[in-house]
Structures are given as C-alpha cells and as structure tokens.
Design a protein around this motif. Structure first.
Motif, short mmCIF file in Angstrom:
data_model
loop_
_atom_site.label_atom_id
_atom_site.label_comp_id
_atom_site.label_asym_id
_atom_site.label_seq_id
_atom_site.Cartn_x
_atom_site.Cartn_y
_atom_site.Cartn_z
N THR A 118 1.46 -5.25 -4.13
CA THR A 118 2.62 -5.50 -3.29
C THR A 118 2.23 -5.14 -1.87
O THR A 118 1.72 -4.04 -1.63
CB THR A 118 3.84 -4.67 -3.73
N LEU A 119 2.45 -6.06 -0.94
CA LEU A 119 2.16 -5.84 0.47
C LEU A 119 3.48 -5.68 1.21
O LEU A 119 4.40 -6.48 1.03
CB LEU A 119 1.41 -7.02 1.07
N TYR A 120 3.55 -4.69 2.06
CA TYR A 120 4.68 -4.50 2.97
C TYR A 120 4.12 -4.62 4.38
O TYR A 120 3.23 -3.87 4.75
CB TYR A 120 5.30 -3.11 2.78
N LEU A 121 4.62 -5.58 5.14
CA LEU A 121 4.11 -5.78 6.49
C LEU A 121 5.20 -6.39 7.36
O LEU A 121 6.23 -6.84 6.87
CB LEU A 121 2.87 -6.67 6.48
N HIS A 122 4.96 -6.39 8.67
CA HIS A 122 5.91 -7.00 9.59
C HIS A 122 6.06 -8.48 9.28
O HIS A 122 5.05 -9.19 9.14
CB HIS A 122 5.43 -6.88 11.04
N ALA B 48 8.37 -7.77 5.64
CA ALA B 48 8.01 -8.74 4.61
C ALA B 48 7.47 -8.00 3.40
O ALA B 48 6.70 -7.04 3.53
CB ALA B 48 6.96 -9.70 5.14
N ILE B 49 7.90 -8.44 2.23
CA ILE B 49 7.42 -7.88 0.97
C ILE B 49 6.80 -9.05 0.21
O ILE B 49 7.49 -9.98 -0.19
CB ILE B 49 8.57 -7.25 0.16
N VAL B 50 5.47 -8.98 0.03
CA VAL B 50 4.74 -10.06 -0.61
C VAL B 50 4.07 -9.50 -1.86
O VAL B 50 3.25 -8.58 -1.76
CB VAL B 50 3.69 -10.68 0.33
N LYS B 51 4.42 -10.05 -3.01
CA LYS B 51 3.81 -9.62 -4.28
C LYS B 51 2.78 -10.64 -4.69
O LYS B 51 3.04 -11.84 -4.76
CB LYS B 51 4.89 -9.47 -5.35
N LEU B 52 1.56 -10.13 -4.95
CA LEU B 52 0.41 -10.98 -5.27
C LEU B 52 -0.10 -10.66 -6.67
O LEU B 52 0.08 -9.55 -7.17
CB LEU B 52 -0.72 -10.75 -4.27
N TYR B 53 -0.79 -11.64 -7.28
CA TYR B 53 -1.40 -11.42 -8.59
C TYR B 53 -2.71 -12.22 -8.69
O TYR B 53 -2.94 -13.15 -7.93
CB TYR B 53 -0.45 -11.85 -9.72
N ARG B 54 -3.53 -11.81 -9.65
CA ARG B 54 -4.73 -12.56 -9.99
C ARG B 54 -5.19 -12.11 -11.38
O ARG B 54 -4.77 -11.04 -11.86
CB ARG B 54 -5.85 -12.35 -8.97
N GLU B 55 -6.02 -12.93 -12.01
CA GLU B 55 -6.56 -12.55 -13.30
C GLU B 55 -7.52 -11.38 -13.12
O GLU B 55 -8.27 -11.33 -12.13
CB GLU B 55 -7.30 -13.72 -13.96
N LYS B 56 -7.47 -10.45 -14.06
CA LYS B 56 -8.41 -9.33 -14.03
C LYS B 56 -9.76 -9.80 -14.53
O LYS B 56 -9.85 -10.57 -15.47
CB LYS B 56 -7.94 -8.21 -14.96
N ALA B 57 -10.78 -9.32 -13.88
CA ALA B 57 -12.14 -9.68 -14.29
C ALA B 57 -12.58 -8.80 -15.45
O ALA B 57 -12.13 -7.73 -15.66
CB ALA B 57 -13.09 -9.50 -13.13
N VAL C 159 1.27 -1.68 4.15
CA VAL C 159 1.24 -0.72 3.05
C VAL C 159 0.96 -1.55 1.81
O VAL C 159 1.62 -2.56 1.55
CB VAL C 159 2.58 0.04 2.94
N VAL C 160 -0.04 -1.13 1.04
CA VAL C 160 -0.45 -1.86 -0.16
C VAL C 160 -0.24 -0.95 -1.36
O VAL C 160 -0.72 0.18 -1.38
CB VAL C 160 -1.93 -2.29 -0.08
N GLU C 161 0.48 -1.46 -2.35
CA GLU C 161 0.72 -0.71 -3.58
C GLU C 161 0.27 -1.56 -4.77
O GLU C 161 0.38 -2.78 -4.74
CB GLU C 161 2.20 -0.40 -3.76
N ASP C 162 -0.18 -0.89 -5.82
CA ASP C 162 -0.45 -1.59 -7.07
C ASP C 162 0.86 -2.08 -7.65
O ASP C 162 1.90 -1.43 -7.52
CB ASP C 162 -1.14 -0.67 -8.07
#
Length: 101
Positions: free
Chosen positions: A55-59, A92-101, A34-37
């Motif tokens: 935010t990624l929710y996965l096994h 697993a809850i993984v929060k990711l980020y990157r610079e906006k283009a 499940v992917v959320e902003d």
C-alpha cells in the motif's frame, strides 16, 4: 482552513522523509511515500499461486495518471499491478499486487 492545515500536516509529518516516508520511484518519478505491506488472500482459482502486496500513501498531486485496477506500474523498477486506488483529502492511497516469486 482544516484542509489547508491537513495538507501541511501531510507534507511536514506523514510524508516527511525524516519521519515516516521513504523516497520511491513510481513510474520513473521520485516521490516521497509511506509504503506498507498489504496482506492478500490467496487466489483459489490458481492453485499454487500466491501474491504479495504493498500500500502506497503519497500526495495525490504526485500521481502522473489515474491508477485503475489491473493497470501495471513500476515501483522501484519492478512491475506491480493496481488492486485499487483512492484519494482522501489530498492523500492518494494506491494498493498494488504481484505474484510472489
């Protein structure tokens, strides 16, 4: 018993591709997630730079390695950086980020 039922619910409901989840490519591995902003605060130390997040929710068993802050990873072929990650009852809850283009 509770944890067993919870694990079944994660697979059959929450991470079900016909319900909430979508297939993603995380570091070359196809996994349901499940992917959320994720709303991120602006970085005031670098004027004019803004970030986007997911935010990624996965096994938890799908993780190939420990996702630690600032480590890079590939999400659907694009470079992202780990903000934070945790595992709660097999999810697993993984929060990711990157610079906006």
């Amino acid at each position: 018993m509770f944890n067993t039922q919870l694990e079944k619910d994660i697979s059959s409901i929450f991470l079900n591709l016909r319900e909430f989840a979508e297939q993603i490519d995380l570091d070359g591995q196809e996994v349901p997630a499940v992917v959320e902003d994720l709303e991120l605060s602006p970085d005031n130390s670098r004027e004019g730079v803004s970030f986007e997040g997911r935010t990624l929710y996965l096994h938890a068993v799908c993780l190939q390695y420990e996702y630690v802050p600032h480590k890079s990873c590939l999400l659907n072929g694009e470079v992202w950086y780990v903000l934070e990650s945790s595992v709660e009852l097999g999810l697993a809850i993984v929060k990711l980020y990157r610079e906006k283009a």
